[in-house]
Motif scaffolding. Structure first.
Motif, PDB file in Angstrom:
ATOM      1  N   GLU A  22      -3.536  11.173 -10.710  1.00  0.00           N
ATOM      2  CA  GLU A  22      -3.379   9.774 -11.133  1.00  0.00           C
ATOM      3  C   GLU A  22      -2.373   9.039 -10.246  1.00  0.00           C
ATOM      4  OE1 GLU A  22      -2.222   9.813 -15.190  1.00  0.00           O
ATOM      5  OE2 GLU A  22      -4.144  10.567 -15.928  1.00  0.00           O
ATOM      6  N   GLN A  25      -3.994   8.491  -6.782  1.00  0.00           N
ATOM      7  CA  GLN A  25      -5.061   7.488  -6.882  1.00  0.00           C
ATOM      8  C   GLN A  25      -4.474   6.081  -6.947  1.00  0.00           C
ATOM      9  OE1 GLN A  25      -7.121   8.958 -10.344  1.00  0.00           O
ATOM     10  NE2 GLN A  25      -8.758   9.911  -9.149  1.00  0.00           N
ATOM     11  N   ALA A  26      -3.403   5.921  -7.700  1.00  0.00           N
ATOM     12  CA  ALA A  26      -2.758   4.613  -7.823  1.00  0.00           C
ATOM     13  C   ALA A  26      -2.169   4.157  -6.488  1.00  0.00           C
ATOM     14  CB  ALA A  26      -1.666   4.663  -8.892  1.00  0.00           C
ATOM     15  N   ILE A  28      -3.190   5.067  -3.477  1.00  0.00           N
ATOM     16  CA  ILE A  28      -4.305   4.746  -2.580  1.00  0.00           C
ATOM     17  C   ILE A  28      -4.893   3.388  -2.933  1.00  0.00           C
ATOM     18  CG2 ILE A  28      -6.654   5.421  -1.917  1.00  0.00           C
ATOM     19  CD1 ILE A  28      -5.718   8.356  -2.252  1.00  0.00           C
ATOM     20  N   LYS A  29      -5.017   3.119  -4.211  1.00  0.00           N
ATOM     21  CA  LYS A  29      -5.556   1.831  -4.640  1.00  0.00           C
ATOM     22  C   LYS A  29      -4.635   0.689  -4.227  1.00  0.00           C
ATOM     23  CE  LYS A  29      -7.234  -0.659  -8.723  1.00  0.00           C
ATOM     24  NZ  LYS A  29      -7.475  -0.590 -10.192  1.00  0.00           N
ATOM     25  N   ALA A  30      -3.333   0.916  -4.315  1.00  0.00           N
ATOM     26  CA  ALA A  30      -2.363  -0.143  -4.016  1.00  0.00           C
ATOM     27  C   ALA A  30      -2.192  -0.379  -2.515  1.00  0.00           C
ATOM     28  CB  ALA A  30      -1.014   0.193  -4.641  1.00  0.00           C
ATOM     29  N   ARG A  31      -2.186   0.702  -1.723  1.00  0.00           N
ATOM     30  CA  ARG A  31      -1.842   0.552  -0.305  1.00  0.00           C
ATOM     31  C   ARG A  31      -2.856   1.164   0.650  1.00  0.00           C
ATOM     32  NH1 ARG A  31       2.456   2.121  -2.877  1.00  0.00           N
ATOM     33  NH2 ARG A  31       2.360   4.241  -2.042  1.00  0.00           N
ATOM     34  N   GLY A  32      -3.892   1.779   0.114  1.00  0.00           N
ATOM     35  CA  GLY A  32      -4.908   2.372   0.971  1.00  0.00           C
ATOM     36  C   GLY A  32      -4.568   3.753   1.478  1.00  0.00           C
ATOM     37  N   ARG A  33      -3.422   4.285   1.073  1.00  0.00           N
ATOM     38  CA  ARG A  33      -3.024   5.621   1.501  1.00  0.00           C
ATOM     39  C   ARG A  33      -1.961   6.152   0.543  1.00  0.00           C
ATOM     40  NH1 ARG A  33       1.838   5.403   4.527  1.00  0.00           N
ATOM     41  NH2 ARG A  33       2.514   3.264   4.949  1.00  0.00           N
ATOM     42  N   LEU A  56     -10.220  12.951  -5.401  1.00  0.00           N
ATOM     43  CA  LEU A  56      -9.384  12.132  -4.539  1.00  0.00           C
ATOM     44  C   LEU A  56     -10.048  11.960  -3.181  1.00  0.00           C
ATOM     45  CD1 LEU A  56      -5.761  13.528  -5.065  1.00  0.00           C
ATOM     46  CD2 LEU A  56      -6.410  11.135  -5.281  1.00  0.00           C
ATOM     47  N   ASP A  57      -9.799  10.831  -2.550  1.00  0.00           N
ATOM     48  CA  ASP A  57     -10.176  10.671  -1.157  1.00  0.00           C
ATOM     49  C   ASP A  57      -9.057  11.291  -0.326  1.00  0.00           C
ATOM     50  OD1 ASP A  57     -10.839   9.965   1.397  1.00  0.00           O
ATOM     51  OD2 ASP A  57     -11.228   7.854   0.952  1.00  0.00           O
ATOM     52  N   LYS A  60      -7.212  10.011   2.807  1.00  0.00           N
ATOM     53  CA  LYS A  60      -6.193   8.962   2.708  1.00  0.00           C
ATOM     54  C   LYS A  60      -4.846   9.501   2.232  1.00  0.00           C
ATOM     55  CE  LYS A  60      -9.605   5.314   1.994  1.00  0.00           C
ATOM     56  NZ  LYS A  60     -10.140   4.280   1.073  1.00  0.00           N
TER      57      LYS A  60
END
Length: 256
Positions: A22, A25-26, A28-33, A56-57, A60
């Motif tokens: 979690e 994921q947050a 990555i969603k916020a900053r792309g990495r 997860l990706d 990233k």
């Protein structure tokens, strides 16, 4: 500080892996990495078993780790580079990672590692607690003041005994005298810290952590000063704290 007590090490590992997922994921969603620091050792087996299955990706995610012995080849069973390659990197699609290299020109290795680590903050750090309450290889009395992200430390005899007890070395004299470790100050700069600490051999270290104020003779007490630290225990590692009334039954989550 949040404490979560699970029934056993596998449940602990599964819950902590879900929490870690979690957080990443947050980020990555916020900053792309996302940037991740991983700990090693026998206490992390169950966590990593579940974590490598995370949705997860991984491309990233950039990974660092906490420590490595000085002058220990990567082919040695106790090498943490070997550990992470076999138990983590071989199972996920992480493309950017920095492994602590204790061979060759150690000073130059540390300088390069420090420069890479300083490029951006760490979103999540998985930080274990040793039997002597060390954090990474910051054995008691730990240096709480150095600003270096990574530096060389001398290993305490109690730390060497743990490595032998976990089966990484046959004798205390076989354990290297020094290691490169992430410093306490660098660890505390992580946005979120999760500590997975199962098994009865860690029960006293957990009790000491919970019942004492900040002191470098019990390095893990520093983690209580972090604003987003979650400590995951199983019934065995929580046992001494439960007996001392530091944690209470029935318990799944306790905030102090």
């Amino acid at each position: 500080m949040e404490v979560k007590v699970l029934n056993n090490a596998d449940e602990l590992g599964k819950a902590a892996a879900a929490h870690a997922t979690e957080i990443l994921q947050a980020a990555i969603k916020a900053r792309g990495r996302a940037r991740l620091t991983l700990s090693t050792g026998a206490s992390q087996f169950e966590f990593l078993k579940h974590f490598v299955q995370a949705d997860l990706d991984w491309s990233k995610v950039e990974m660092f780790h906490l420590d490595e012995y000085v002058d220990l080849p990567e082919t040695h069973p106790a090498s943490f580079r070997k550990y992470l390659k076999e138990r983590f990197l071989a199972h996920v699609g992480v493309e950017r990672y920095e492994l602590v290299n204790g061979e060759g020109n150690v000073r130059r290795n540390i300088e390069e590692l420090n420069a890479r680590l300083n490029e951006a903050p760490i979103d999540l750090a998985l930080i274990g607690i040793g039997e002597n309450a060390h954090v990474a290889f910051n054995d008691p009395p730990a240096d709480f003041n150095t600003e270096e992200p990574y530096f060389v430390v001398d290993l305490a005899e109690s730390c060497k005994q743990q490595q032998v007890g976990e089966g990484w070395f046959a004798l205390n004299d076989d354990v290297p005298k020094q290691a490169i470790t992430m410093s306490i100050r660098q660890i505390m700069k992580s946005s979120v810290i999760i500590s997975c600490v199962p098994h009865r051999v860690k029960a006293n270290a957990i009790k000491l952590t919970l019942e004492n104020e900040l002191m470098n003779e019990i390095p893990s007490t520093i983690l209580k000063d972090h604003p987003q630290w979650t400590l995951y225990l199983d019934q065995e590692s929580a046992s001494a704290s439960l007996d001392a009334g530091l944690l209470y039954k029935p318990l799944q989550t306790s905030e102090r």
